[in-house]
Design a protein around this motif. Structure first.
Motif, mmCIF file in Angstrom:
data_model
loop_
_atom_site.group_PDB
_atom_site.id
_atom_site.type_symbol
_atom_site.label_atom_id
_atom_site.label_comp_id
_atom_site.label_asym_id
_atom_site.label_seq_id
_atom_site.Cartn_x
_atom_site.Cartn_y
_atom_site.Cartn_z
ATOM 1 N N THR A 43 0.828 -1.201 0.000
ATOM 2 C CA THR A 43 0.000 0.000 0.000
ATOM 3 C C THR A 43 0.864 1.252 0.000
ATOM 4 O O THR A 43 0.544 2.237 -0.670
ATOM 5 C CB THR A 43 -0.940 0.000 1.212
ATOM 6 O OG1 THR A 43 -1.658 -1.231 1.263
ATOM 7 C CG2 THR A 43 -1.924 1.154 1.135
ATOM 8 N N ALA A 252 -3.948 3.045 3.398
ATOM 9 C CA ALA A 252 -5.084 2.865 2.495
ATOM 10 C C ALA A 252 -5.931 4.136 2.432
ATOM 11 O O ALA A 252 -6.403 4.527 1.353
ATOM 12 C CB ALA A 252 -5.931 1.676 2.946
ATOM 13 N N LEU A 253 -6.117 4.794 3.577
ATOM 14 C CA LEU A 253 -6.854 6.051 3.578
ATOM 15 C C LEU A 253 -6.105 7.128 2.793
ATOM 16 O O LEU A 253 -6.712 7.901 2.049
ATOM 17 C CB LEU A 253 -7.089 6.515 5.019
ATOM 18 C CG LEU A 253 -8.033 5.650 5.864
ATOM 19 C CD1 LEU A 253 -8.051 6.133 7.308
ATOM 20 C CD2 LEU A 253 -9.445 5.678 5.277
ATOM 21 N N TYR A 254 -4.800 7.175 2.960
ATOM 22 C CA TYR A 254 -3.990 8.137 2.207
ATOM 23 C C TYR A 254 -4.072 7.840 0.719
ATOM 24 O O TYR A 254 -4.163 8.753 -0.116
ATOM 25 C CB TYR A 254 -2.538 8.073 2.680
ATOM 26 C CG TYR A 254 -1.743 9.346 2.455
ATOM 27 C CD1 TYR A 254 -1.396 10.167 3.505
ATOM 28 C CD2 TYR A 254 -1.350 9.722 1.171
ATOM 29 C CE1 TYR A 254 -0.665 11.330 3.309
ATOM 30 C CE2 TYR A 254 -0.625 10.883 0.956
ATOM 31 C CZ TYR A 254 -0.288 11.686 2.028
ATOM 32 O OH TYR A 254 0.423 12.840 1.819
ATOM 33 N N LEU A 255 -4.072 6.554 0.365
ATOM 34 C CA LEU A 255 -4.189 6.156 -1.037
ATOM 35 C C LEU A 255 -5.523 6.621 -1.625
ATOM 36 O O LEU A 255 -5.586 7.055 -2.788
ATOM 37 C CB LEU A 255 -4.049 4.637 -1.163
ATOM 38 C CG LEU A 255 -4.211 4.059 -2.567
ATOM 39 C CD1 LEU A 255 -3.151 4.617 -3.513
ATOM 40 C CD2 LEU A 255 -4.133 2.527 -2.523
ATOM 41 N N SER A 256 -6.578 6.546 -0.830
ATOM 42 C CA SER A 256 -7.882 7.002 -1.320
ATOM 43 C C SER A 256 -7.864 8.497 -1.617
ATOM 44 O O SER A 256 -8.474 8.950 -2.600
ATOM 45 C CB SER A 256 -8.970 6.665 -0.298
ATOM 46 O OG SER A 256 -8.791 7.400 0.911
ATOM 47 N N VAL A 257 -7.159 9.274 -0.789
ATOM 48 C CA VAL A 257 -7.065 10.721 -1.037
ATOM 49 C C VAL A 257 -6.337 10.994 -2.346
ATOM 50 O O VAL A 257 -6.794 11.780 -3.192
ATOM 51 C CB VAL A 257 -6.352 11.416 0.141
ATOM 52 C CG1 VAL A 257 -6.085 12.889 -0.183
ATOM 53 C CG2 VAL A 257 -7.188 11.304 1.409
ATOM 54 N N THR A 258 -5.197 10.339 -2.547
ATOM 55 C CA THR A 258 -4.438 10.553 -3.779
ATOM 56 C C THR A 258 -5.199 10.032 -4.996
ATOM 57 O O THR A 258 -5.109 10.617 -6.088
ATOM 58 C CB THR A 258 -3.066 9.870 -3.688
ATOM 59 O OG1 THR A 258 -3.232 8.479 -3.366
ATOM 60 C CG2 THR A 258 -2.214 10.527 -2.611
ATOM 61 N N ALA A 259 -5.956 8.952 -4.829
ATOM 62 C CA ALA A 259 -6.739 8.421 -5.950
ATOM 63 C C ALA A 259 -7.816 9.417 -6.374
ATOM 64 O O ALA A 259 -8.055 9.619 -7.578
ATOM 65 C CB ALA A 259 -7.366 7.078 -5.567
ATOM 66 N N VAL A 260 -8.464 10.055 -5.401
ATOM 67 C CA VAL A 260 -9.471 11.071 -5.728
ATOM 68 C C VAL A 260 -8.812 12.252 -6.442
ATOM 69 O O VAL A 260 -9.368 12.803 -7.413
ATOM 70 C CB VAL A 260 -10.193 11.524 -4.450
ATOM 71 C CG1 VAL A 260 -11.057 12.751 -4.723
ATOM 72 C CG2 VAL A 260 -11.045 10.392 -3.891
#
Length: 432
Positions: A43, A252-260
Motif C-alpha cells: 500500500t 489505504a486512507l492516504y491512497l484514497s485521497v491521492t486516488a481522488v
C-alpha cells in the motif's frame, strides 16, 4: 471519402484492448507484490506511485501537450514539499514568542523595497534617461542593495538558528500546504516561463535543470527556514496516521485521497485536451508558424501550459512529502525526482493522460521491486558460488540498490527502441 471516414470512426470507437491488457498486467504485478511483500509495504508503494502519477501528469502536459522539455521537475517537487512542511508543521514557540518574527519581517520589507527600487531603476528610460545609463544604474543599485539585504538577513537568521533552531511551521491543515505548494510552484514556473520559454527546447532543459539545483541549494542551506540537512519531521497527514489506525489502514486512507486527486486531475485534463483549448495547444506544438498565422498568442499559451504543469508538480511534491512525513532538502535528487518521472511519461506515452498514469504505476513498481529482486538473485548466485568455493562479496544490499539504475536504464532503452511513442501513444482525434 465515405470509406475513409467510416474507417476513422471505427478506429476511434474500437474496443481499448491494449489499454485493458496493459492495466491488467499492472494489476497482476500489484497483486504479486501484495502476496510477496505484504499489504503494508504494498500500500505504501501504491501511495508513492500515485504521488508520482500526479508529477507525471504535470510533465506530460508540458512535454506531451506543448513540447516543452522540463528537466527541472525536482525543483518544483521540492517547493511543494517545503510548503507541505511549512504550513502543516506545528509552530515553534521559541521563535514566535520572541522578537525574532518582527526582525525577520523587517528584513523581508528591506528585500521587497530593494526589489522595487531596482525595478524602478530599470524603467528610468521612460523619463528620458539613456538606456545605457539606466542599465548601469540598475546593476549598481542591485549589487549594493543585495549586499545590504543579505547582511540584514544574515544577522536575523543567525539569531533564529542560535535561539530557536528554525522558524517552525504554521500549524495549518495539511491541505492548505498542498494548495499553496501548487501555487508557489506555479508562481516560480511563471517567472521561469517568462524568461526561458523563448529558448529552444535543449536550452530550456538546461535552464530548468539549473534553476532546480538553485532551488534545492537554497532550501538545503537555509537552516533557519528548513533545518537544512537536519530534516523536519514528523509531518502530519490529511487522514488518521499509523499511530491511530495502524499502518495498513492509514496508508489505504492516504491512497484514497491521492486516488481522488488523480481522478479529478484526469477528468479536468481530459476535458481540456478535447476542448478547443487543447486542440490549439497541440496545433502550436505541431506547427507554431501556422498557429501564429491563425492569430494565436503563442507565448501566452506556452506560458499557460508550463505554469499548469508546474502547479501539478508542486501538488504532487507536497503530497509525497506529507506521506513520507519528513522534509529533507538533501533527499531531492535528479535521478529520483526528474529522470524517473521522465521515464514514466516516455513509457506511458507523452500526451496521453491514461498512458501517463499507467507508466507512473508500472515504472514505480519496477523501481521499487528491482532492488529486492536483484538481492534475491544475488543471494542465489552467492549460494551457488559458495558451494563451488568462490569468495562471497560483501555489501549485497547496496549492490542490489544499484540494480535499480541498471533496470530503469534498460527499460528506457527498450521502450525508445521498440515503442518510441510509448506503450499507449497519444490519440489525436481526426474530424473529417
Amino acid at each position: 471519402m465515405e470509406t475513409k471516414r467510416a474507417d476513422t470512426v471505427a478506429a476511434q470507437s474500437r474496443f481499448p484492448l491494449r489499454e485493458v491488457l496493459l492495466f491488467a498486467a499492472v494489476l497482476l504485478a500489484v497483486l504479486a507484490v501484495y502476496a510477496a511483500m505484504g499489504p503494508a509495504y504494498s500500500t505504501r508503494m501504491l501511495v508513492e506511485a500515485a504521488c508520482y502519477a500526479i508529477l507525471a501528469l504535470g510533465l506530460t502536459i508540458q512535454w506531451g501537450y506543448a513540447g516543452q522539455f522540463n528537466a527541472g521537475v525536482m525543483g518544483f517537487v521540492a517547493l511543494g514539499g517545503f510548503c507541505a512542511m511549512f504550513f502543516s508543521f506545528p509552530i515553534n514557540p521559541d521563535f514566535w514568542e520572541s522578537e525574532l518574527p518582527g526582525e525577520l519581517g523587517l528584513a523581508l520589507l528591506y528585500m521587497i523595497a530593494a526589489v522595487l527600487v531596482v525595478f524602478g531603476a530599470t524603467r528610468l528610460d521612460r523619463i528620458g534617461v539613456p538606456k545605457k545609463l539606466r542599465t548601469l544604474l540598475a546593476v549598481i543599485l542591485g549589487l549594493v542593495l543585495y549586499l545590504v539585504v543579505v547582511n540584514a538577513f544574515r544577522g536575523v537568521t543567525d539569531q533564529i538558528e542560535s535561539r530557536a533552531g528554525f522558524v517552525g511551521g504554521l500549524g495549518l491543515p495539511v491541505g492548505v500546504g498542498w494548495v499553496v505548494g501548487g501555487a508557489l510552484a506555479g508562481g516560480v514556473g511563471y517567472f521561469i516561463g517568462r524568461v526561458c520559454l523563448g529558448l529552444r527546447s535543449d536550452y530550456l532543459a538546461i535552464a530548468t535543470l539549473g534553476i532546480a539545483e538553485i532551488i534545492k541549494a537554497f532550501l538545503k542551506n537555509s537552516d533557519w527556514l528548513t533545518r537544512g540537512t537536519a530534516t523536519v519531521s514528523p509531518l502530519p497527514w490529511p487522514v488518521p496516521g499509523p499511530a491511530e489506525v495502524g499502518f495498513t489502514l492509514a496508508r489505504a486512507l492516504y491512497l484514497s485521497v491521492t486516488a481522488v486527486m488523480i481522478a479529478a486531475i484526469f477528468f479536468l485534463l481530459s476535458r481540456a485536451y478535447h476542448a478547443p483549448w487543447g486542440r490549439m495547444i497541440r496545433a502550436i506544438r505541431d506547427n507554431e508558424i501556422s498557429a501564429a498565422a491563425m492569430g494565436k498568442d503563442i507565448n501566452k499559451r506556452r506560458l499557460e501550459i508550463f505554469v499548469l504543469g508546474c502547479i501539478l508538480m508542486g501538488i504532487g511534491g507536497a503530497a509525497l512529502a506529507s506521506f513520507n512525513s519528513m522534509f529533507d532538502p538533501q533527499g531531492y535528487l535528479p535521478l529520483n525526482h526528474t529522470f524517473l518521472v521522465l521515464v514514466m511519461v516516455i513509457l506511458g506515452g507523452p500526451g496521453n493522460n491514461l498512458g501517463t498514469i499507467f507508466g507512473a504505476v508500472a515504472v514505480y513498481i519496477i523501481w521499487i521491486m528491482s532492488a529486492p529482486m536483484a538481492l534475491y538473485l544475488m543471494d542465489l548466485a552467492m549460494a551457488l558460488g559458495a558451494g563451488l568455493g568462490w569468495e562471497t562479496p560483501t555489501n549485497m544490499d547496496s549492490r542490489a540498490l544499484q540494480a535499480r539504475v541498471f533496470v530503469i536504464g534498460l527499460l528506457i532503452t527498450l521502450v525508445l527502441r521498440y515503442a518510441p511513442k510509448g506503450l499507449l501513444p497519444e490519440k489525436v482525434r481526426h474530424h473529417g
